[in-house]
Design a protein around this motif. Structure first.
Motif, mmCIF file in Angstrom:
data_model
loop_
_atom_site.group_PDB
_atom_site.id
_atom_site.type_symbol
_atom_site.label_atom_id
_atom_site.label_comp_id
_atom_site.label_asym_id
_atom_site.label_seq_id
_atom_site.Cartn_x
_atom_site.Cartn_y
_atom_site.Cartn_z
ATOM 1 N N ILE A 79 0.838 -1.200 0.000
ATOM 2 C CA ILE A 79 0.000 0.000 0.000
ATOM 3 C C ILE A 79 0.871 1.248 0.000
ATOM 4 O O ILE A 79 0.579 2.236 -0.684
ATOM 5 N N GLY A 80 1.967 1.211 0.756
ATOM 6 C CA GLY A 80 2.889 2.341 0.816
ATOM 7 C C GLY A 80 3.494 2.677 -0.533
ATOM 8 O O GLY A 80 3.633 3.849 -0.894
ATOM 9 N N ILE A 81 3.864 1.655 -1.292
ATOM 10 C CA ILE A 81 4.426 1.885 -2.625
ATOM 11 C C ILE A 81 3.405 2.595 -3.510
ATOM 12 O O ILE A 81 3.739 3.546 -4.218
ATOM 13 N N ILE A 82 2.167 2.162 -3.451
ATOM 14 C CA ILE A 82 1.127 2.789 -4.269
ATOM 15 C C ILE A 82 0.916 4.240 -3.846
ATOM 16 O O ILE A 82 0.890 5.146 -4.690
ATOM 17 N N ILE A 83 0.789 4.472 -2.550
ATOM 18 C CA ILE A 83 0.535 5.826 -2.038
ATOM 19 C C ILE A 83 1.673 6.773 -2.372
ATOM 20 O O ILE A 83 1.462 7.857 -2.923
ATOM 21 N N GLN A 84 2.895 6.385 -2.024
ATOM 22 C CA GLN A 84 4.006 7.313 -2.256
ATOM 23 C C GLN A 84 4.323 7.477 -3.731
ATOM 24 O O GLN A 84 4.780 8.534 -4.146
ATOM 25 N N SER A 85 4.055 6.472 -4.544
ATOM 26 C CA SER A 85 4.269 6.622 -5.983
ATOM 27 C C SER A 85 3.267 7.604 -6.581
ATOM 28 O O SER A 85 3.630 8.439 -7.419
ATOM 29 N N CYS A 86 2.024 7.515 -6.146
ATOM 30 C CA CYS A 86 1.009 8.465 -6.632
ATOM 31 C C CYS A 86 1.323 9.881 -6.185
ATOM 32 O O CYS A 86 1.295 10.821 -6.989
ATOM 33 N N LEU A 87 1.634 10.043 -4.906
ATOM 34 C CA LEU A 87 1.954 11.380 -4.387
ATOM 35 C C LEU A 87 3.222 11.925 -5.040
ATOM 36 O O LEU A 87 3.280 13.099 -5.419
ATOM 37 N N GLY A 88 4.239 11.086 -5.204
ATOM 38 C CA GLY A 88 5.477 11.507 -5.858
ATOM 39 C C GLY A 88 5.249 11.898 -7.310
ATOM 40 O O GLY A 88 5.833 12.861 -7.803
ATOM 41 N N SER A 89 4.372 11.177 -7.998
ATOM 42 C CA SER A 89 4.058 11.500 -9.397
ATOM 43 C C SER A 89 3.328 12.833 -9.514
ATOM 44 O O SER A 89 3.607 13.634 -10.414
ATOM 45 N N ILE A 90 2.416 13.084 -8.578
ATOM 46 C CA ILE A 90 1.702 14.359 -8.581
ATOM 47 C C ILE A 90 2.670 15.503 -8.295
ATOM 48 O O ILE A 90 2.635 16.538 -8.968
ATOM 49 N N ALA A 91 3.564 15.302 -7.325
ATOM 50 C CA ALA A 91 4.561 16.324 -7.014
ATOM 51 C C ALA A 91 5.463 16.578 -8.226
ATOM 52 O O ALA A 91 5.748 17.731 -8.570
ATOM 53 N N ALA A 92 5.898 15.508 -8.891
ATOM 54 C CA ALA A 92 6.744 15.651 -10.073
ATOM 55 C C ALA A 92 6.019 16.407 -11.184
ATOM 56 O O ALA A 92 6.605 17.258 -11.865
ATOM 57 N N MET A 93 4.737 16.133 -11.363
ATOM 58 C CA MET A 93 3.959 16.823 -12.387
ATOM 59 C C MET A 93 3.916 18.327 -12.102
ATOM 60 O O MET A 93 4.154 19.137 -12.999
ATOM 61 N N TYR A 94 3.643 18.696 -10.866
ATOM 62 C CA TYR A 94 3.571 20.116 -10.533
ATOM 63 C C TYR A 94 4.939 20.789 -10.577
ATOM 64 O O TYR A 94 5.040 21.975 -10.868
ATOM 65 N N ILE A 95 5.996 20.044 -10.293
ATOM 66 C CA ILE A 95 7.346 20.599 -10.439
ATOM 67 C C ILE A 95 7.589 20.942 -11.896
ATOM 68 O O ILE A 95 8.053 22.040 -12.230
ATOM 69 N N LEU B 269 15.058 15.356 -5.623
ATOM 70 C CA LEU B 269 14.731 15.015 -4.240
ATOM 71 C C LEU B 269 13.518 14.092 -4.155
ATOM 72 O O LEU B 269 13.544 13.081 -3.440
ATOM 73 N N VAL B 270 12.471 14.449 -4.868
ATOM 74 C CA VAL B 270 11.258 13.632 -4.846
ATOM 75 C C VAL B 270 11.544 12.236 -5.401
ATOM 76 O O VAL B 270 11.149 11.225 -4.812
ATOM 77 N N THR B 271 12.245 12.171 -6.506
ATOM 78 C CA THR B 271 12.549 10.883 -7.136
ATOM 79 C C THR B 271 13.419 10.008 -6.237
ATOM 80 O O THR B 271 13.145 8.812 -6.077
ATOM 81 N N ILE C 202 7.916 7.531 5.543
ATOM 82 C CA ILE C 202 7.579 8.836 6.124
ATOM 83 C C ILE C 202 8.358 9.948 5.439
ATOM 84 O O ILE C 202 7.785 10.983 5.078
ATOM 85 N N ILE C 203 9.646 9.746 5.234
ATOM 86 C CA ILE C 203 10.478 10.758 4.564
ATOM 87 C C ILE C 203 9.951 11.030 3.158
ATOM 88 O O ILE C 203 9.830 12.182 2.733
ATOM 89 N N SER C 204 9.619 9.976 2.437
ATOM 90 C CA SER C 204 9.113 10.112 1.076
ATOM 91 C C SER C 204 7.819 10.927 1.036
ATOM 92 O O SER C 204 7.660 11.830 0.214
ATOM 93 N N ILE C 205 6.907 10.611 1.934
ATOM 94 C CA ILE C 205 5.626 11.318 1.986
ATOM 95 C C ILE C 205 5.829 12.781 2.360
ATOM 96 O O ILE C 205 5.247 13.683 1.747
ATOM 97 N N VAL C 206 6.675 13.036 3.355
ATOM 98 C CA VAL C 206 6.912 14.415 3.805
ATOM 99 C C VAL C 206 7.564 15.243 2.700
ATOM 100 O O VAL C 206 7.122 16.361 2.410
ATOM 101 N N VAL C 207 8.603 14.716 2.065
ATOM 102 C CA VAL C 207 9.294 15.458 1.001
ATOM 103 C C VAL C 207 8.354 15.734 -0.168
ATOM 104 O O VAL C 207 8.276 16.863 -0.660
ATOM 105 N N SER C 208 7.618 14.723 -0.603
ATOM 106 C CA SER C 208 6.686 14.911 -1.724
ATOM 107 C C SER C 208 5.610 15.936 -1.379
ATOM 108 O O SER C 208 5.264 16.779 -2.209
ATOM 109 N N THR C 209 5.103 15.885 -0.162
ATOM 110 C CA THR C 209 4.059 16.822 0.253
ATOM 111 C C THR C 209 4.588 18.251 0.317
ATOM 112 O O THR C 209 3.932 19.180 -0.159
ATOM 113 N N ILE C 210 5.765 18.430 0.891
ATOM 114 C CA ILE C 210 6.341 19.783 0.983
ATOM 115 C C ILE C 210 6.602 20.354 -0.400
ATOM 116 O O ILE C 210 6.263 21.503 -0.681
ATOM 117 N N VAL C 211 7.187 19.558 -1.275
ATOM 118 C CA VAL C 211 7.478 20.037 -2.633
ATOM 119 C C VAL C 211 6.184 20.337 -3.379
ATOM 120 O O VAL C 211 6.082 21.342 -4.088
#
Length: 96
Positions: A24-40, A55-57, A81-90
């Protein structure tokens, strides 16, 4: 002190169902990381955007690698946790 209690409680729960929670974590952080990457990348392709994208990648890949290499549950949970926090902040920074 509440944050530490919450961390310990969630870490215990993660350890109990590590395989399922990792999936579940892989799915969640991959989705959040992809959204962050898109907005970057919507902001352009300058050096600042590339540093943020890096950083996000790296955070997302670090968590994925820890799951695949079957690192101890605490390491995997901390990287999640680090992945989620970094993606959310970015993501928040790029939405402003």
């Amino acid at each position: 002190m509440k944050i530490m209690e919450l961390y310990v409680k969630n870490l215990r729960e993660f350890k109990k169902g590590e395989r399922g929670y990792s999936t579940i974590g892989i799915i969640i952080q991959s989705c959040l990381g992809s959204i962050a990457a898109m907005y970057i990348l919507i902001q352009g392709a300058g050096i600042l955007q590339m540093v943020q994208l890096f950083l996000v990648t790296m955070c997302c890949m670090g968590f994925n690698a820890s799951v695949l290499s079957q690192r101890p549950a605490k390491v995997t949970f901390n990287l999640f946790i680090i992945s989620i926090v970094v993606s959310t902040i970015v993501l928040i920074l790029n939405l402003m």
